[in-house]
Scaffold this active site. Structure first.
Site, short mmCIF file in Angstrom:
data_model
loop_
_atom_site.label_atom_id
_atom_site.label_comp_id
_atom_site.label_asym_id
_atom_site.label_seq_id
_atom_site.Cartn_x
_atom_site.Cartn_y
_atom_site.Cartn_z
N ASP A 1 0.90 -1.24 0.11
CA ASP A 1 0.01 0.01 -0.14
C ASP A 1 0.94 1.31 0.09
O ASP A 1 2.04 1.18 0.60
CB ASP A 1 -0.93 0.00 1.08
CG ASP A 1 -2.02 1.00 1.23
OD1 ASP A 1 -2.41 1.50 0.08
OD2 ASP A 1 -2.84 1.16 2.07
N ASN B 1 1.57 3.19 -2.90
CA ASN B 1 2.09 3.67 -4.15
C ASN B 1 1.68 5.01 -4.74
O ASN B 1 2.26 6.09 -5.29
CB ASN B 1 1.69 2.56 -5.39
CG ASN B 1 2.21 1.34 -5.14
OD1 ASN B 1 3.16 1.16 -4.52
ND2 ASN B 1 1.75 0.44 -6.19
N HIS C 1 3.12 3.16 -9.24
CA HIS C 1 2.98 1.55 -9.42
C HIS C 1 4.21 1.26 -9.99
O HIS C 1 4.46 -0.04 -9.68
CB HIS C 1 1.62 1.54 -10.35
CG HIS C 1 0.26 2.04 -9.55
ND1 HIS C 1 -0.03 1.56 -8.13
CD2 HIS C 1 -0.66 2.66 -10.12
CE1 HIS C 1 -1.20 2.14 -7.93
NE2 HIS C 1 -1.54 2.63 -8.88
N LEU D 1 10.82 -20.85 -3.49
CA LEU D 1 10.06 -19.91 -2.81
C LEU D 1 8.65 -19.97 -3.88
O LEU D 1 8.73 -20.16 -4.99
CB LEU D 1 10.26 -18.24 -2.99
CG LEU D 1 9.30 -17.39 -2.63
CD1 LEU D 1 9.18 -17.33 -1.15
CD2 LEU D 1 9.80 -15.92 -3.16
N ARG E 1 1.41 -4.84 6.27
CA ARG E 1 0.91 -3.79 5.62
C ARG E 1 1.85 -2.69 5.69
O ARG E 1 2.03 -2.12 6.81
CB ARG E 1 -0.67 -3.54 5.90
CG ARG E 1 -1.37 -2.41 4.89
CD ARG E 1 -2.64 -2.27 5.26
NE ARG E 1 -3.25 -1.42 4.10
CZ ARG E 1 -4.56 -1.45 3.85
NH1 ARG E 1 -5.47 -2.42 4.09
NH2 ARG E 1 -4.82 -0.83 2.65
C1 FPP Z 1 -1.57 0.22 -3.40
O1 FPP Z 1 -1.19 1.62 -3.75
C2 FPP Z 1 -1.03 -0.64 -4.47
C3 FPP Z 1 -1.82 -1.16 -5.61
C4 FPP Z 1 -3.37 -0.83 -5.73
C5 FPP Z 1 -1.31 -2.01 -6.46
C6 FPP Z 1 -0.01 -2.71 -5.99
C7 FPP Z 1 0.74 -2.72 -7.33
C8 FPP Z 1 1.94 -2.79 -7.64
C9 FPP Z 1 2.85 -2.94 -6.22
C10 FPP Z 1 2.69 -2.52 -8.90
C11 FPP Z 1 2.63 -3.80 -9.72
C12 FPP Z 1 1.45 -3.91 -10.24
C13 FPP Z 1 0.83 -5.28 -10.52
C14 FPP Z 1 -0.71 -5.23 -10.93
C15 FPP Z 1 1.63 -6.47 -10.43
P1 FPP Z 1 -2.38 2.65 -3.88
O2 FPP Z 1 -2.28 2.98 -5.40
O3 FPP Z 1 -3.71 2.19 -3.01
O4 FPP Z 1 -1.78 3.84 -2.72
P2 FPP Z 1 -2.30 5.13 -1.88
O5 FPP Z 1 -3.15 4.35 -0.88
O6 FPP Z 1 -1.16 5.84 -1.61
O7 FPP Z 1 -3.13 5.75 -3.12
#
Ligand code: FPP
Length: 256
Positions: free
Chosen positions: A34, A36, A51, A145, A202
């Site tokens: 969480d 990104n 992302h 893994l 998390r």
């Molecule tokens: C949460 O950050 C993350 C996600 C919704 C997606 C996780 C994706 C990756 C780690 C990249 C690789 C992608 C894939 C599909 C393999 P958020 O966007 O909810 O962050 P925020 O809460 O700060 O807005």
């Protein structure tokens, strides 16, 4: 009566590169990635940049898991609720997934990583579905893994589906109602054969499970880190393991 699948035994994994986590480290680590978006925002960048950087953190966490002798790593990459994000962001996330599937499979194979998917991969584009299935097939024999990626995943939906499958087994005469106990129910979940997570991490400071592994989380230790996912790496992985090592796991029993 056709037998209903039992939880399969633990796979015969090869030795870890090193056992930094120690013999009492978690065998199964699950991560809610969480932060990104906030990472990108704090830099004045588009969410896509967050992302992308999150994808790099995925690579680092797989490497760290292997280094620490973790045997199962489960990553929450795309929740069932994520489809409600703006279409442009969903497109960005699915394009990234497509890109990683193409670019990473040979690296995962070389590192001895087995890839599995839980959730509803059928909601993604057909080429992605095909590549996911191919990756699962190609890596099925890898033992170092077991990486499970949760895609269009929701814990409640997973439990409802398991209940439906168990009900069908009973109606069709493959199982008697009194045979349905916790292990048998778990064998109907998408994670059948994978032990429950010992540790759920998390990032980003949020303290929720957000519909992740609801059944499987029953006795997991929960570690919440203030770091945003794109900044996650070896140091943060080790910090989570260090917190885990401080916990006394009693599984409901009284202290000894
Ligand atoms: C949460 O950050 C993350 C996600 C919704 C997606 C996780 C994706 C990756 C780690 C990249 C690789 C992608 C894939 C599909 C393999 P958020 O966007 O909810 O962050 P925020 O809460 O700060 O807005």
């Amino acid at each position: 009566m056709q037998p209903v699948p039992e939880q399969s035994p633990l796979p015969d994994n090869g030795p870890p590169i090193s056992d930094v986590g120690g013999p009492h480290g978690p065998a199964h680590v699950a991560i809610i990635m969480d932060g990104n978006g906030r990472w990108a925002k704090s830099r004045g960048l588009p969410r896509l940049a967050g992302h992308r950087a999150g994808g790099e953190a995925v690579r680092r966490s797989v490497a760290a898991a292997i280094r620490h002798g973790v045997r199962w790593l489960t990553l929450y990459a795309f929740s069932a609720e994520n489809w409600r994000r703006p279409a442009s962001e969903v497109l960005d996330l699915t394009s990234l997934l497509r890109h990683y599937l193409r670019s990473e499979i040979s690296a995962l194979t070389a590192e001895g990583v087995r890839l599995s998917v839980i959730g509803e991969p059928g909601r993604f584009a057909e080429d992605i579905q095909r590549n996911l299935s191919a990756a699962e097939r190609l890596t099925a024999g890898n033992r170092r893994l077991h990486l499970t990626v949760a895609l269009s995943y929701g814990g409640r939906t997973e439990i409802v589906r398991a209940a439906r499958a168990a009900a069908a087994a009973i109606v069709e005469g493959r199982m008697r109602p009194e045979e349905l106990d916790e292990p048998r129910f778990a064998s109907f979940l998408a994670t059948a054969g994978i032990p429950d997570p010992d540790l759920i991490v998390r990032t980003s400071g949020e303290r929720r499970l957000s519909n992740f592994l609801l059944w499987q989380a029953a006795y997991a230790e929960l570690v919440f880190l203030d770091v945003l996912w794109p900044d996650f790496g070896e140091t943060e992985f080790a910090a989570a393991l260090a917190q885990y090592a401080q916990r006394e796991r009693r599984f409901g029993a009284r202290p000894g």
